[in-house]
Design a protein around this motif. Structure first.
Motif, PDB file in Angstrom:
ATOM      1  N   ASP A  39      -0.435  -7.655   2.691  1.00  0.00           N
ATOM      2  CA  ASP A  39       0.061  -7.712   1.317  1.00  0.00           C
ATOM      3  C   ASP A  39       0.717  -6.416   0.858  1.00  0.00           C
ATOM      4  O   ASP A  39       1.693  -6.441   0.096  1.00  0.00           O
ATOM      5  CB  ASP A  39      -1.083  -8.054   0.353  1.00  0.00           C
ATOM      6  CG  ASP A  39      -1.614  -9.461   0.559  1.00  0.00           C
ATOM      7  OD1 ASP A  39      -1.002 -10.200   1.351  1.00  0.00           O
ATOM      8  OD2 ASP A  39      -2.628  -9.816  -0.053  1.00  0.00           O
ATOM      9  N   VAL A  40       0.156  -5.267   1.270  1.00  0.00           N
ATOM     10  CA  VAL A  40       0.692  -3.986   0.816  1.00  0.00           C
ATOM     11  C   VAL A  40       1.901  -3.591   1.652  1.00  0.00           C
ATOM     12  O   VAL A  40       3.007  -3.420   1.150  1.00  0.00           O
ATOM     13  CB  VAL A  40      -0.385  -2.883   0.856  1.00  0.00           C
ATOM     14  CG1 VAL A  40       0.197  -1.546   0.404  1.00  0.00           C
ATOM     15  CG2 VAL A  40      -1.568  -3.265  -0.028  1.00  0.00           C
ATOM     16  N   GLN A  41       1.712  -3.446   2.969  1.00  0.00           N
ATOM     17  CA  GLN A  41       2.806  -3.008   3.831  1.00  0.00           C
ATOM     18  C   GLN A  41       3.715  -4.159   4.268  1.00  0.00           C
ATOM     19  O   GLN A  41       4.791  -3.917   4.812  1.00  0.00           O
ATOM     20  CB  GLN A  41       2.237  -2.306   5.062  1.00  0.00           C
ATOM     21  CG  GLN A  41       1.652  -0.927   4.782  1.00  0.00           C
ATOM     22  CD  GLN A  41       2.727   0.134   4.599  1.00  0.00           C
ATOM     23  OE1 GLN A  41       3.900  -0.102   4.846  1.00  0.00           O
ATOM     24  NE2 GLN A  41       2.328   1.306   4.151  1.00  0.00           N
TER      25      GLN A  41
ATOM     26  N   LEU B 259       4.488   4.284  -4.399  1.00  0.00           N
ATOM     27  CA  LEU B 259       3.720   3.134  -4.867  1.00  0.00           C
ATOM     28  C   LEU B 259       2.420   2.986  -4.080  1.00  0.00           C
ATOM     29  O   LEU B 259       1.949   1.900  -3.802  1.00  0.00           O
ATOM     30  CB  LEU B 259       4.551   1.848  -4.768  1.00  0.00           C
ATOM     31  CG  LEU B 259       4.309   0.816  -5.889  1.00  0.00           C
ATOM     32  CD1 LEU B 259       4.883   1.373  -7.191  1.00  0.00           C
ATOM     33  CD2 LEU B 259       4.988  -0.495  -5.579  1.00  0.00           C
ATOM     34  N   GLY B 260       1.822   4.125  -3.686  1.00  0.00           N
ATOM     35  CA  GLY B 260       0.556   4.076  -2.973  1.00  0.00           C
ATOM     36  C   GLY B 260       0.679   3.666  -1.525  1.00  0.00           C
ATOM     37  O   GLY B 260      -0.250   3.086  -0.970  1.00  0.00           O
ATOM     38  N   MET B 261       1.830   3.960  -0.892  1.00  0.00           N
ATOM     39  CA  MET B 261       2.030   3.640   0.515  1.00  0.00           C
ATOM     40  C   MET B 261       2.581   4.863   1.229  1.00  0.00           C
ATOM     41  O   MET B 261       3.229   5.715   0.617  1.00  0.00           O
ATOM     42  CB  MET B 261       3.020   2.487   0.684  1.00  0.00           C
ATOM     43  CG  MET B 261       2.564   1.158   0.134  1.00  0.00           C
ATOM     44  SD  MET B 261       3.848  -0.095   0.270  1.00  0.00           S
ATOM     45  CE  MET B 261       4.975   0.412  -1.028  1.00  0.00           C
TER      46      MET B 261
ATOM     47  N   VAL C 269      23.536  -2.092   4.003  1.00  0.00           N
ATOM     48  CA  VAL C 269      24.718  -1.887   4.830  1.00  0.00           C
ATOM     49  C   VAL C 269      24.558  -0.632   5.682  1.00  0.00           C
ATOM     50  O   VAL C 269      24.320   0.460   5.149  1.00  0.00           O
ATOM     51  CB  VAL C 269      25.975  -1.756   3.956  1.00  0.00           C
ATOM     52  CG1 VAL C 269      27.225  -1.652   4.827  1.00  0.00           C
ATOM     53  CG2 VAL C 269      26.096  -2.918   2.987  1.00  0.00           C
ATOM     54  N   GLY C 270      24.662  -0.776   6.990  1.00  0.00           N
ATOM     55  CA  GLY C 270      24.667   0.389   7.870  1.00  0.00           C
ATOM     56  C   GLY C 270      23.424   1.238   7.764  1.00  0.00           C
ATOM     57  O   GLY C 270      23.493   2.456   7.915  1.00  0.00           O
ATOM     58  N   SER C 271      22.290   0.621   7.538  1.00  0.00           N
ATOM     59  CA  SER C 271      21.032   1.344   7.404  1.00  0.00           C
ATOM     60  C   SER C 271      19.914   0.507   7.996  1.00  0.00           C
ATOM     61  O   SER C 271      19.962  -0.731   7.943  1.00  0.00           O
ATOM     62  CB  SER C 271      20.729   1.645   5.927  1.00  0.00           C
ATOM     63  OG  SER C 271      19.471   2.272   5.781  1.00  0.00           O
ATOM     64  N   ASP C 272      18.915   1.178   8.546  1.00  0.00           N
ATOM     65  CA  ASP C 272      17.726   0.507   9.067  1.00  0.00           C
ATOM     66  C   ASP C 272      16.507   1.060   8.333  1.00  0.00           C
ATOM     67  O   ASP C 272      15.828   1.957   8.832  1.00  0.00           O
ATOM     68  CB  ASP C 272      17.604   0.757  10.581  1.00  0.00           C
ATOM     69  CG  ASP C 272      16.397   0.053  11.191  1.00  0.00           C
ATOM     70  OD1 ASP C 272      15.693  -0.663  10.459  1.00  0.00           O
ATOM     71  OD2 ASP C 272      16.156   0.229  12.406  1.00  0.00           O
ATOM     72  N   PRO C 273      16.231   0.549   7.131  1.00  0.00           N
ATOM     73  CA  PRO C 273      15.136   1.113   6.344  1.00  0.00           C
ATOM     74  C   PRO C 273      13.779   1.071   7.045  1.00  0.00           C
ATOM     75  O   PRO C 273      12.943   1.955   6.833  1.00  0.00           O
ATOM     76  CB  PRO C 273      15.131   0.253   5.072  1.00  0.00           C
ATOM     77  CG  PRO C 273      16.520  -0.282   4.978  1.00  0.00           C
ATOM     78  CD  PRO C 273      16.951  -0.501   6.394  1.00  0.00           C
TER      79      PRO C 273
ATOM     80  N   ALA D 203      11.612  -0.135   2.857  1.00  0.00           N
ATOM     81  CA  ALA D 203      11.627  -1.431   3.543  1.00  0.00           C
ATOM     82  C   ALA D 203      10.522  -2.337   3.014  1.00  0.00           C
ATOM     83  O   ALA D 203      10.713  -3.559   2.888  1.00  0.00           O
ATOM     84  CB  ALA D 203      11.473  -1.226   5.046  1.00  0.00           C
ATOM     85  N   VAL D 204       9.364  -1.765   2.695  1.00  0.00           N
ATOM     86  CA  VAL D 204       8.283  -2.563   2.114  1.00  0.00           C
ATOM     87  C   VAL D 204       8.723  -3.152   0.781  1.00  0.00           C
ATOM     88  O   VAL D 204       8.483  -4.330   0.492  1.00  0.00           O
ATOM     89  CB  VAL D 204       7.010  -1.712   1.931  1.00  0.00           C
ATOM     90  CG1 VAL D 204       5.938  -2.511   1.204  1.00  0.00           C
ATOM     91  CG2 VAL D 204       6.487  -1.241   3.283  1.00  0.00           C
ATOM     92  N   ARG D 205       9.382  -2.356  -0.033  1.00  0.00           N
ATOM     93  CA  ARG D 205       9.860  -2.860  -1.323  1.00  0.00           C
ATOM     94  C   ARG D 205      10.859  -4.008  -1.121  1.00  0.00           C
ATOM     95  O   ARG D 205      10.859  -4.980  -1.875  1.00  0.00           O
ATOM     96  CB  ARG D 205      10.506  -1.725  -2.123  1.00  0.00           C
ATOM     97  CG  ARG D 205       9.514  -0.708  -2.676  1.00  0.00           C
ATOM     98  CD  ARG D 205      10.251   0.348  -3.479  1.00  0.00           C
ATOM     99  NE  ARG D 205       9.379   1.356  -4.077  1.00  0.00           N
ATOM    100  CZ  ARG D 205       8.883   1.293  -5.306  1.00  0.00           C
ATOM    101  NH1 ARG D 205       9.142   0.243  -6.056  1.00  0.00           N
ATOM    102  NH2 ARG D 205       8.115   2.253  -5.784  1.00  0.00           N
ATOM    103  N   LEU D 206      11.701  -3.880  -0.119  1.00  0.00           N
ATOM    104  CA  LEU D 206      12.673  -4.944   0.138  1.00  0.00           C
ATOM    105  C   LEU D 206      11.971  -6.220   0.574  1.00  0.00           C
ATOM    106  O   LEU D 206      12.334  -7.327   0.142  1.00  0.00           O
ATOM    107  CB  LEU D 206      13.673  -4.491   1.198  1.00  0.00           C
ATOM    108  CG  LEU D 206      14.462  -3.206   0.897  1.00  0.00           C
ATOM    109  CD1 LEU D 206      15.486  -2.941   1.999  1.00  0.00           C
ATOM    110  CD2 LEU D 206      15.144  -3.282  -0.457  1.00  0.00           C
ATOM    111  N   ARG D 207      10.967  -6.091   1.433  1.00  0.00           N
ATOM    112  CA  ARG D 207      10.225  -7.284   1.868  1.00  0.00           C
ATOM    113  C   ARG D 207       9.484  -7.909   0.698  1.00  0.00           C
ATOM    114  O   ARG D 207       9.375  -9.142   0.601  1.00  0.00           O
ATOM    115  CB  ARG D 207       9.261  -6.907   2.996  1.00  0.00           C
ATOM    116  CG  ARG D 207       9.956  -6.549   4.298  1.00  0.00           C
ATOM    117  CD  ARG D 207       8.991  -6.497   5.469  1.00  0.00           C
ATOM    118  NE  ARG D 207       8.071  -5.383   5.412  1.00  0.00           N
ATOM    119  CZ  ARG D 207       8.273  -4.208   6.022  1.00  0.00           C
ATOM    120  NH1 ARG D 207       9.383  -3.995   6.695  1.00  0.00           N
ATOM    121  NH2 ARG D 207       7.366  -3.255   5.956  1.00  0.00           N
ATOM    122  N   ARG D 208       8.961  -7.094  -0.202  1.00  0.00           N
ATOM    123  CA  ARG D 208       8.312  -7.638  -1.404  1.00  0.00           C
ATOM    124  C   ARG D 208       9.306  -8.437  -2.230  1.00  0.00           C
ATOM    125  O   ARG D 208       8.997  -9.512  -2.748  1.00  0.00           O
ATOM    126  CB  ARG D 208       7.747  -6.498  -2.253  1.00  0.00           C
ATOM    127  CG  ARG D 208       6.473  -5.863  -1.731  1.00  0.00           C
ATOM    128  CD  ARG D 208       6.013  -4.830  -2.737  1.00  0.00           C
ATOM    129  NE  ARG D 208       4.785  -4.181  -2.346  1.00  0.00           N
ATOM    130  CZ  ARG D 208       4.169  -3.257  -3.086  1.00  0.00           C
ATOM    131  NH1 ARG D 208       4.685  -2.884  -4.243  1.00  0.00           N
ATOM    132  NH2 ARG D 208       3.047  -2.707  -2.682  1.00  0.00           N
TER     133      ARG D 208
END
Length: 898
Positions: free
Chosen positions: A158-160, A254-256, A377-381, A389-394
């Protein structure tokens, strides 16, 4: 009007909490020692352990306080005798799940809870004995200490948003494990350590033996531009503990944390760290006093005052960047000052300043989670900015569309709604075609365009050649995908769209054009200036943003101010000496100037161009031509080996100051340790050097008499309007603040361009697709090479190669090659192969993967072999931003020994 607080009484003490808080929140606010084994401080309650039971007057039974809403007038007891008896029984049963318990060092919250209740019973349940899993570098999984609270699985899933571990099995065979009941090392675990931080018993714990802590210090992570808050523990022996904790109140993380932020700070104790000043004589290094080292450096630099250049550090603090550029301008009389932004995001700064009047990220990290569409674009978060990347998955889990534009398959492609896989170097065609779809299909935000932009007609005419058919032919992306991406971006299902990009766009000879094309796309869609929208050049190093803000750029004074007479007057009034009024040399120009003699001396702070410059043989020849090279660093790295004077500096954990992250948030850096040996903070060293040279040259008003970094920040804030309301004292009191913050009562700015642009109206800038790259594959060099970062190393690896656990996770240079190419060349996984370009060669190990297309190769630019990736790359550069084309060059491949 804000809701009134809720007041209640706990164990005879009154406490007030915010509406919506639980009784457990109130208990924790009072600091009462109530067990809460399944409740992670940063997550919703699970209600599984039943150890946080309380008694509430007028209520039947003993409810779990983690699930009990706090109500006005409640009278609560945590230590009622019957309640304590029940809690003791619950803990006794819980201890039966973890065997053996109390002779295990650092048994965490469970051990503490039992000790407070005065019993140390041991139980043994042999059917639960499972061998310890120690296959990860930094931590172990000891299931015999597990109470199945589920906190680790929640932290992972849930967090990561990774889902590497879960509760497997049923009944008394239940255990924490990974897919296929294999080892942790075989899973998708990224070693972020979120599970370690969440575990209440030490079942998942660091490999490092427990050690008493003298103190904890909250500071900011020294790695990427996300700017996560970390809490460093200082052990009794004066070293940092292996594991740093996150700071949940830090609004960036955000605590991560990722693996580097949590486990990667040990480089400060590296055995090869240089902690005494050194001077080179007769080809050998000699340890000397600070006075001798500084005098030698001052003599060498002062002799070449008219032929001098400097590099500041994006790893150092804002205060230290400010002091370096002030020294260069006020003492050395030149604007030849640059830093690593030249090699990563200079096209972003150049293009955005021209189009918008600001080169910074316009939005906040919070906007990623609120957006209806995310375009990466042109990035691997996942590798470069894992917490983002966690924020994007959320956001995706909440219904946002995710568009990935990248020639290489990245982890986010697995979550993406759409992946556009363009040919490298064809980005302008792709973005112009998307923009034409928006215009032709009536998706443009006409109100935004009419009132807040200019240059629309000329730009719209420039889009004529970029039909979907033409774009598909040039980029290789199906036209249906191009059109769909444009529609989703221009009209998200809810909120707005966030556009973010990385060095896959900027490190090209047409990098500035690429960024202009992206900015045009955002302008025509009107996707900036409100929550859930914005544009984000994701910064690679921890303080790239701050180093730019502080003026470590040849064309701009601090705060991106030009060389107008009014601005020069303001700086002269503070400095006592007038800065030069002409733009200086960029880093790539300085390298060439070393060869033609127009630069004879250089001062490098925290940079290693002999690992990060393209065509390293060429860069080595250039720097070897200098009469005086002064390097200020932690380690005697590749560039320092050529230096004449080495000045040892303090690491991030050994000094005070500030970093500014990718969302413009200025955050405190705090001292946890004393610098080892004679190492000193960069600002102190540069100030000492500046005073000595000023005295030698008879310069008036040198102004380098500082006693603390806070004084430096205050001076910078007086000269930079958007920092005017920020100070160390305010940051200590309130936490990080996003600029612009012009006054001391200003709250900071979550997103830019809400009402206007710094240049009035934003400008559409027409750009056209030129050659795809300066060097493309041919008969002799048939493969196209791309470079980038990987999760377990950072930048060139100067820091991460000195953290043993990170080196274990990525010990060698792996070369991503398409399986089709590997079969054709007779190459198997792990085969040693030699990569050869027109400039050099290196050896790596083949990793067949469909992440790259046939004919394309990817390697990280971290130095994990004898030579770094930039021994191969081309020094051709973008004519506007002067950034080298790291992303495209031609190579051939040979089997080693063939």
């Amino acid at each position: 009007m804000a809701d009134a607080v809720v007041s209640l009484t706990i164990d005879g003490t009154s406490v007030a909490v915010q509406p919506g808080a639980t009784v457990l929140d109130a208990v924790n606010q009072l600091g009462l020692p109530l067990p809460q084994l399944c409740k992670d401080p940063d997550r919703p309650a699970l209600g599984a352990c039943r150890t946080c039971l309380v008694k509430v007057e007028g209520m039947r039974g003993f409810p779990a306080s983690c699930h009990l809403p706090a109500r006005d007038g409640m009278i609560v007891s945590t230590n009622d005798p019957e309640l304590v008896r029940i809690r003791r029984g619950v803990l006794d049963l819980t201890c039966g799940m973890a065997t053996p318990a109390f002779d295990r060092p650092g048994f965490g919250q469970l051990s503490d809870a039992c000790a407070r209740l005065g019993f140390f019973q041991r139980r043994h349940m042999p059917w639960r004995h499972v061998p310890v899993d120690d296959t990860k570098s930094f931590f172990i999984l000891d299931r015999d200490a597990c109470i199945l609270c589920g906190r680790c699985t929640v932290a992972c899933d849930d967090v990561q948003q990774i889902g590497a571990i879960a509760l497997l099995g049923r009944s008394n065979s239940t255990k924490v494990g990974v897919f296929g009941d294999d080892s942790l090392a075989s899973s998708v675990c990224t070693s972020c350590g979120q599970c370690v931080a969440a575990c209440p018993t030490g079942a998942i714990r660091p490999k490092e033996a427990p050690s008493p802590f003298m103190r904890e210090v909250e500071t900011t992570c020294p790695y990427c531009g996300v700017g996560c808050g970390i809490r460093l523990r200082v052990r009794a022996d004066g070293r940092l503990a292996l594991m740093a904790d996150d700071v949940p109140t830090n609004r960036s993380s955000l605590g991560m944390l990722c693996v580097k932020g949590r486990f990667g700070t040990g480089f400060v104790h590296a055995a090869d760290r240089i902690i005494h000043p050194m001077v080179r004589r007769d080809g050998r290094w000699h340890q000397v006093s600070w006075d001798e080292a500084l005098d030698t450096a001052a003599d060498g630099l002062a002799r070449h005052r008219g032929r001098f250049g400097a590099l500041a550090s994006a790893k150092a603090t804002n205060e230290e960047g400010y002091i370096v550029q002030k020294f260069v301008r006020a003492v050395m009389g030149t604007n030849n000052i640059d830093h690593c932004a030249r090699l990563c995001h200079s096209p972003s700064v150049v293009a955005m300043l021209r189009s918008l009047g600001s080169g910074a990220t316009s939005n906040s990290y919070d906007d990623y989670e609120e957006a209806g569409c995310l375009m990466v674009v042109g990035s691997d978060p996942s590798s470069n900015h894992p917490v983002i990347a966690v924020r994007l998955r959320r956001a995706v889990s909440r219904g946002a569309r995710l568009i990935v534009i990248n020639p290489k398959r990245i982890e986010l492609c697995d979550q993406a709604d759409l992946w556009l896989r363009q040919r490298p170097g064809t980005d302008v065609t792709l973005f112009n075609a998307m923009a034409r779809v928006i215009v032709d299909e009536g998706l443009a935000n006409l109100e935004f365009v009419r009132h807040r932009t200019e240059g629309l007609e000329a730009w719209r005419e420039s889009l004529e050649p970029y039909t979907l058919q033409f774009a598909e032919q040039v980029t290789g992306v199906p036209q249906e995908q191009i059109a769909q991406a444009a529609r989703w971006y221009a009209r998200p299902a809810f909120a707005g769209s966030c556009l973010m990009w990385g060095m896959g766009i900027t490190q090209h000879t047409n990098g500035t054009a690429n960024v202009h094309a992206l900015v045009n796309l955002s302008l025509v869609a009107g996707q900036m200036g409100f929550p859930g929208s914005g544009i984000s050049p994701l910064r690679g190093q921890n303080n790239v943003q701050g180093c730019c803000d502080a003026g470590c750029l040849p064309a701009h004074l601090p705060g991106y101010q030009g060389y107008s007479p009014e601005t020069l007057n303001a700086f002269e009034a503070v400095w006592g000496i007038r800065p030069p009024d002409n733009a200086g040399m960029a880093l790539t120009d300085m390298i060439e100037a070393c060869l033609d003699g127009s630069i004879r001396a250089m001062y490098m702070v925290g940079e290693n161009p002999l690992l990060t410059e393209p065509d390293l043989h060429h860069a080595t020849r250039a720097l070897s031509n200098l009469d005086c090279l002064v390097v200020q660093e932690l380690f005697l790295h590749e560039t320092a080996e050529l230096a004449h004077v080495f000045l040892p500096t303090a690491a991030f954990a050994e000094k005070e100051g500030t970093f500014t992250n990718s969302e413009r948030r200025v955050q405190r850096v705090r001292k946890a340790l004393d610098p080892p040996g004679e190492a000193r903070p960069d600002w102190w060293i540069t100030s000492e050097l500046a005073r000595r040279i000023a005295d030698k040259l008879g310069l008036p008003g040198a102004g380098f008499h500082y006693t603390h970094s806070a004084e430096i920040f205050d001076e910078m804030a007086r000269l930079v309007p958007f920092l005017g309301g920020i100070s160390h004292e305010r940051l200590d009191r309130e936490g990080g603040i996003q600029w612009p913050c012009p006054t001391s009562d200003h709250p900071g700015t979550r997103f830019l361009f809400a009402e206007s642009f710094p240049i009035g109206k934003a400008k559409f800038v027409p750009v056209a697709q030129t050659a795809e790259a300066a060097e493309l594959p041919d008969h002799d060099y048939p493969f196209l090479l791309n470079t980038g970062r990987i999760l377990y190393h950072w930048h060139g690896g100067t820091l991460t190669r000195r953290v043993q656990g990170l080196l274990e996770l990525a010990p060698r240079l792996e070369v991503a090659i398409n399986p089709e190419d590997a079969r054709r060349l007779g190459i198997e996984e792990g085969t040693p192969i030699r990569l050869i370009s027109r400039r050099g060669e290196l050896i790596g190990f083949a990793q067949p993967t469909d992440a790259v297309r046939p004919g394309e190769i990817f390697i990280p630019f971290v130095k994990l072999a004898e030579s770094g990736a930039n021994i191969l790359t081309n020094s051709a550069f973008d004519p506007f931003a002067k950034i080298p084309e790291y992303k495209v060059c031609a190579i051939r491949i040979e089997r080693v020994g063939a």
